[in-house]
Design a protein around this motif. Structure first.
Motif, PDB file in Angstrom:
ATOM      1  N   TYR A  64       1.118  -1.604   0.194  1.00 36.81           N
ATOM      2  CA  TYR A  64       0.333   0.466  -0.194  1.00 36.81           C
ATOM      3  C   TYR A  64       0.916   1.342   0.054  1.00 36.81           C
ATOM      4  N   ILE A  65       2.242   0.507   0.330  1.00 32.70           N
ATOM      5  CA  ILE A  65       3.114   2.349   0.443  1.00 32.70           C
ATOM      6  C   ILE A  65       2.736   3.301  -0.804  1.00 32.70           C
ATOM      7  N   PRO A  66       3.264   2.682  -1.949  1.00 33.27           N
ATOM      8  CA  PRO A  66       3.440   3.042  -3.206  1.00 33.27           C
ATOM      9  C   PRO A  66       2.504   4.348  -3.342  1.00 33.27           C
ATOM     10  N   THR A  67       0.593   3.519  -2.889  1.00 30.74           N
ATOM     11  CA  THR A  67      -0.667   3.898  -3.369  1.00 30.74           C
ATOM     12  C   THR A  67      -0.738   5.739  -2.282  1.00 30.74           C
ATOM     13  N   GLY A  68       0.280   5.758  -1.694  1.00 33.61           N
ATOM     14  CA  GLY A  68       0.363   6.815  -0.783  1.00 33.61           C
ATOM     15  C   GLY A  68      -1.182   7.045   0.681  1.00 33.61           C
ATOM     16  N   THR A  69      -1.099   5.762   0.324  1.00 26.57           N
ATOM     17  CA  THR A  69      -2.289   5.377   1.628  1.00 26.57           C
ATOM     18  C   THR A  69      -1.681   5.587   2.818  1.00 26.57           C
ATOM     19  N   SER A  70      -1.267   5.888   4.073  1.00 28.25           N
ATOM     20  CA  SER A  70      -0.992   6.143   5.322  1.00 28.25           C
ATOM     21  C   SER A  70      -1.595   6.384   6.843  1.00 28.25           C
ATOM     22  N   PRO A  71      -1.452   6.273   8.056  1.00 34.03           N
ATOM     23  CA  PRO A  71      -0.303   4.613   7.696  1.00 34.03           C
ATOM     24  C   PRO A  71      -1.370   3.224   6.813  1.00 34.03           C
ATOM     25  N   ALA A  72      -0.646   2.444   6.168  1.00 38.25           N
ATOM     26  CA  ALA A  72      -1.397   1.815   5.435  1.00 38.25           C
ATOM     27  C   ALA A  72      -1.854   0.977   5.722  1.00 38.25           C
ATOM     28  N   PRO A  73      -2.474  -0.251   5.626  1.00 35.60           N
ATOM     29  CA  PRO A  73      -3.994  -1.040   5.896  1.00 35.60           C
ATOM     30  C   PRO A  73      -2.451  -2.722   6.229  1.00 35.60           C
ATOM     31  N   GLY A  74      -2.956  -3.243   7.172  1.00 32.32           N
ATOM     32  CA  GLY A  74      -1.978  -3.673   7.645  1.00 32.32           C
ATOM     33  C   GLY A  74      -0.662  -3.839   9.077  1.00 32.32           C
ATOM     34  N   PHE A  75      -0.836  -2.034   8.891  1.00 32.19           N
ATOM     35  CA  PHE A  75      -0.119  -1.914   9.894  1.00 32.19           C
ATOM     36  C   PHE A  75      -0.116  -1.338  11.234  1.00 32.19           C
ATOM     37  N   ASP A  76      -1.875  -1.540  11.739  1.00 29.52           N
ATOM     38  CA  ASP A  76      -2.462  -1.990  13.246  1.00 29.52           C
ATOM     39  C   ASP A  76      -1.808  -3.839  13.441  1.00 29.52           C
ATOM     40  N   GLU A  77      -2.662  -4.623  12.372  1.00 26.96           N
ATOM     41  CA  GLU A  77      -1.845  -6.282  12.570  1.00 26.96           C
ATOM     42  C   GLU A  77      -1.301  -6.200  12.547  1.00 26.96           C
ATOM     43  N   PHE A  78       0.566  -5.348  12.016  1.00 28.11           N
ATOM     44  CA  PHE A  78       2.007  -5.520  12.605  1.00 28.11           C
ATOM     45  C   PHE A  78       1.939  -5.556  13.669  1.00 28.11           C
ATOM     46  N   ILE A  79       1.810  -4.088  14.214  1.00 25.83           N
ATOM     47  CA  ILE A  79       2.153  -3.440  16.265  1.00 25.83           C
ATOM     48  C   ILE A  79       1.601  -4.887  16.963  1.00 25.83           C
ATOM     49  N   ALA A  80       0.013  -5.117  16.207  1.00 23.46           N
ATOM     50  CA  ALA A  80      -0.598  -6.412  17.218  1.00 23.46           C
ATOM     51  C   ALA A  80      -0.134  -7.601  17.425  1.00 23.46           C
ATOM     52  N   ALA A  81       1.579  -7.936  16.363  1.00 25.11           N
ATOM     53  CA  ALA A  81       1.619  -9.315  16.874  1.00 25.11           C
ATOM     54  C   ALA A  81       3.097  -8.945  18.104  1.00 25.11           C
ATOM     55  N   GLY A  82       2.836  -7.878  18.590  1.00 30.40           N
ATOM     56  CA  GLY A  82       3.306  -7.564  19.600  1.00 30.40           C
ATOM     57  C   GLY A  82       5.104  -8.909  19.511  1.00 30.40           C
ATOM     58  N   ASP A  83       5.968  -8.222  18.934  1.00 35.70           N
ATOM     59  CA  ASP A  83       7.231  -8.595  18.370  1.00 35.70           C
ATOM     60  C   ASP A  83       7.677  -6.959  18.582  1.00 35.70           C
ATOM     61  N   THR A  84       8.844  -7.008  19.663  1.00 34.58           N
ATOM     62  CA  THR A  84       9.367  -6.149  20.118  1.00 34.58           C
ATOM     63  C   THR A  84      10.644  -6.147  18.464  1.00 34.58           C
ATOM     64  N   ARG A  85      11.016  -6.960  18.614  1.00 28.82           N
ATOM     65  CA  ARG A  85      12.375  -6.973  17.517  1.00 28.82           C
ATOM     66  C   ARG A  85      11.811  -6.596  16.107  1.00 28.82           C
ATOM     67  N   HIS A  86      10.600  -6.382  15.724  1.00 31.25           N
ATOM     68  CA  HIS A  86       9.862  -5.576  14.598  1.00 31.25           C
ATOM     69  C   HIS A  86       9.865  -4.014  14.740  1.00 31.25           C
ATOM     70  N   ALA A  87       9.886  -3.142  16.440  1.00 29.63           N
ATOM     71  CA  ALA A  87      10.908  -2.014  16.518  1.00 29.63           C
ATOM     72  C   ALA A  87      11.621  -1.950  14.946  1.00 29.63           C
ATOM     73  N   TRP A  88      12.326  -2.385  14.323  1.00 25.07           N
ATOM     74  CA  TRP A  88      13.344  -2.080  13.329  1.00 25.07           C
ATOM     75  C   TRP A  88      12.358  -2.321  12.133  1.00 25.07           C
TER      76      TRP A  88
END
Length: 466
Positions: A64-88
């Motif tokens: 979704y990033i190239p479409t200009g949709t921000s924050p892109a769909p999927g970001f909430d699910e990405f954070i909800a996965a709860g993995d500190t490593r993904h802070a990178w």
């Protein structure tokens, strides 16, 4: 640069400075950063093993990033996965945030993953991306699963010229430390003097040289980087190097690549004409990427990345071949002192041989208040931007000599000897040798030398009378 992503990148490009004076006028300096030591909170716990849910969610974000949709769909699910490593990956997204609202969403995601709210952080005068990344480096947070591929896919949306770097699964690169410097890859052929589009730090290939008399255009008290090889001495004016950050040139019959990292205060000279398995000299270029505030350079022909502080190939065919570039000394001096010591010296012509004009201070004091890009925690034996003379011996031993202390000591002594290395003066700067002869040295800011050589000895701090 991939089409259709200009709007997405525009705000990020405007908000955070490039790593040098590039062939684009769209970058602007970030707020000044202090050089104060930051005390970071305890690192949050990080899980182990795969996290397929987070990986899938991040891949959706990328679509979704190239479409200009921000924050892109999927970001909430990405954070909800709860993995500190993904802070990178949150930090990587933040580097390219298209607007303040999206940046805030990313910062909120970082706080959710790590439990650290940066609102009152003592480092908050820096850009949010720098603050977040400094924390992750200082914590030594592990990389998430499949990080190299995920990060590469994100960066390819900005510049597909970087794909070969991220695509090398055998690369000896810590991808956590790789960030965007605010400009794009310089992939122009050798000798091409055209301006970079959409904007890079343009290498200067085989610049025109003039003798010392014709070099009177350059002030005697201005800084030069001097190289003396095979009976030929050449001075490179600092303001020229601030614009180009890379020169490919023949000196004394040898071919050299001479990178200058403005952020690290470091000019080096690497021989590029005697590379195992290579018939032609390398062509060194600036990638537009940074490794903890140090420029990432690469060879245009093989797309092999080099560690700028050691000369070792860390990716690509030259890494597979175990190539380590031979380093020669660079003397940091004033033009007046250098030409007094080397009266037959040459200097880069006023227009570089390409009809260009160079401001006295192209960066306009950009780096005067401390590092502007992420460096993580620091070695407190010296101030972060105090210059040191760095020595890397054949056996891997590294020694740093504080430049201010050297100047004081060598005013009363012919030489300083420490750790088997003897330092003397030359043309207003320094040269170093061991019992086996002269060794290649260069000056750099302490934060850069110490982070790439964390076990370095430091003179005079570690001196024991040797």
């Amino acid at each position: 640069m991939t089409s259709g992503t200009t709007a997405w990148l525009l705000v990020g490009t405007l908000a955070i400075a490039a790593c040098g004076s590039s062939d684009t006028d769209t970058t602007a300096p970030p707020p000044p950063a202090t050089a104060a030591t930051i005390t970071y909170p305890e690192p949050p716990p990080a899980p182990g093993g795969p996290n397929d849910a987070a990986t899938r969610a991040f891949d959706e974000v990328l679509t979704y990033i190239p479409t200009g949709t921000s924050p892109a769909p999927g970001f909430d699910e990405f954070i909800a996965a709860g993995d500190t490593r993904h802070a990178w990956l949150v930090a990587d997204l933040l580097r390219f945030a298209p607007d303040l609202a999206t940046a805030q969403a990313y910062l909120d995601g970082f706080a959710t993953l790590t439990g650290v709210d940066l609102a009152d952080d003592p480092d908050a005068n820096r850009t949010p991306w720098t603050v977040v990344t400094n924390h992750l480096i200082a914590w030594d947070t592990p990389a998430p699963p499949d990080y190299q591929r995920s990060k590469g896919d994100l960066f390819a949306l900005a510049d597909d010229g970087w794909q070969p770097f991220f695509g090398d699964v055998d690369a000896e690169i810590d991808w956590r430390w790789i960030g965007w410097g605010g400009v794009f890859i310089d992939d122009r052929p050798l000798g091409d003097t055209s301006r970079c589009v959409p904007g890079c730090i343009p290498a200067l290939d085989d610049p025109a040289l003039v003798d010392a008399a014709e070099g009177d255009y350059y002030p005697d008290d201005a800084t030069v980087f001097g190289v003396d090889e095979g009976g030929e001495a050449v001075a490179f004016p600092k303001n020229v190097m601030q614009v180009h950050e890379m020169v490919n040139i023949t000196i004394g019959g040898r071919r050299f690549g001479i990178p200058y990292c403005t952020l690290c205060g470091s000019a080096q000279a690497f021989a590029t004409d005697e590379v195992p398995g290579g018939d032609e000299p390398l062509v060194l270029r600036t990638s537009g990427l940074l490794n903890r505030s140090n420029k990432v350079m690469y060879d245009l022909t093989t797309m092999s990345v080099f560690d700028t502080f050691t000369g070792a190939a860390v990716s690509g065919p030259l890494h597979d071949d175990g190539v380590v570039l031979e380093q020669h000394s660079v003397t940091v001096s004033t033009w007046g002192e250098w030409k007094a010591e080397h009266p037959d010296t040459l200097i880069v012509a006023e227009d570089g041989g390409i009809g260009r004009s160079y401001a006295d201070d192209p960066l306009d004091g950009r780096d005067d208040n401390g590092p502007i890009f992420p460096i993580g925690d620091v070695d407190n034996r010296l101030g972060v931007q105090q210059p040191v003379l760095g020595v890397l011996l054949d056996d891997g031993t590294t020694i740093a000599f504080g430049v201010d202390a050297l100047r004081t000591a060598l005013a009363d002594s012919d030489e300083i000897r420490f750790g088997g290395v003897t330092v003397t003066t030359d043309g207003g700067g320094f040269v170093a040798s061991t019992d086996d002869g002269e060794v290649g040295v260069h000056e750099a800011f302490w934060f850069a030398w110490s982070q790439f050589h964390p076990d370095t000895a430091l003179w005079p701090n570690d001196a024991d009378g040797s």
